[in-house]
Design an enzyme around this catalytic site. Structure first.
Site: not given
Ligand code: ZN
Length: 157
Positions: A60, A62, A90, A93
């Site tokens: 992801h 991040e 999310c 992360c």
């Molecule tokens: Zn994430």
């Protein structure tokens, strides 16, 4: 809305993060970007979602930014740093940021805006409100012979 008590650089870096996410969409990617900055506003790492490009379900935006910051500056550089995200992180992360030692998380668009664009991860936050035994993907605890051995070896080293 920007908070008047926050430093101006926070707004500038977050605007930069949002611009990265928008550029990523124009480049054919998906609309998320992350950026790690220290307290002097120095950028330690940036990232966009690389799940498909890297064939990595954990890549992801991040996390890509946190990885770059740690690789370039060492993991200790993350302690107390700020993770900026174009979209609300999310839980994956969020927990990664927590473990990294990041001292602050700032995001621009919330989970509901992401859901409206087709990225609905809002329900994954609900996991933590119910016992693990009731999760859709509840883990099976199977204490095989030697299950404690890695910890015994660790404690005995
Ligand atoms: Zn994430």
């Amino acid at each position: 809305m920007p908070n008047a008590t926050e430093p101006q650089w926070l707004t500038e870096r977050l605007t930069q993060t949002v611009a990265l996410a928008t550029a990523e969409v124009h480049a054919g990617g998906i609309p998320f970007a992350g950026l790690v900055a220290d307290d002097t506003a120095t950028v330690l790492g940036t990232g966009v979602n690389q799940v498909r490009a890297h064939r990595d379900p954990t890549a992801h935006a991040e996390i890509v930014a946190l990885r770059e910051a740690a690789r370039e500056h060492g993991p200790h550089a993350l302690v107390g740093a700020t993770l900026l995200a174009s979209g609300e992180p999310c839980p994956l992360c969020y927990v990664t940021a927590l473990w990294s030692g990041v001292g602050r998380i700032v995001f621009a668009a919330d989970r509901h805006a992401a859901a409206a664009a087709g990225f609905d991860y809002a329900s994954s936050y609900d996991l933590f409100a119910v016992p693990v035994e009731q999760w859709r993907l509840s883990p099976l605890h199977l204490p095989v012979e030697g299950a404690q051995e890695p910890f015994r070896a660790w404690l005995a080293r």
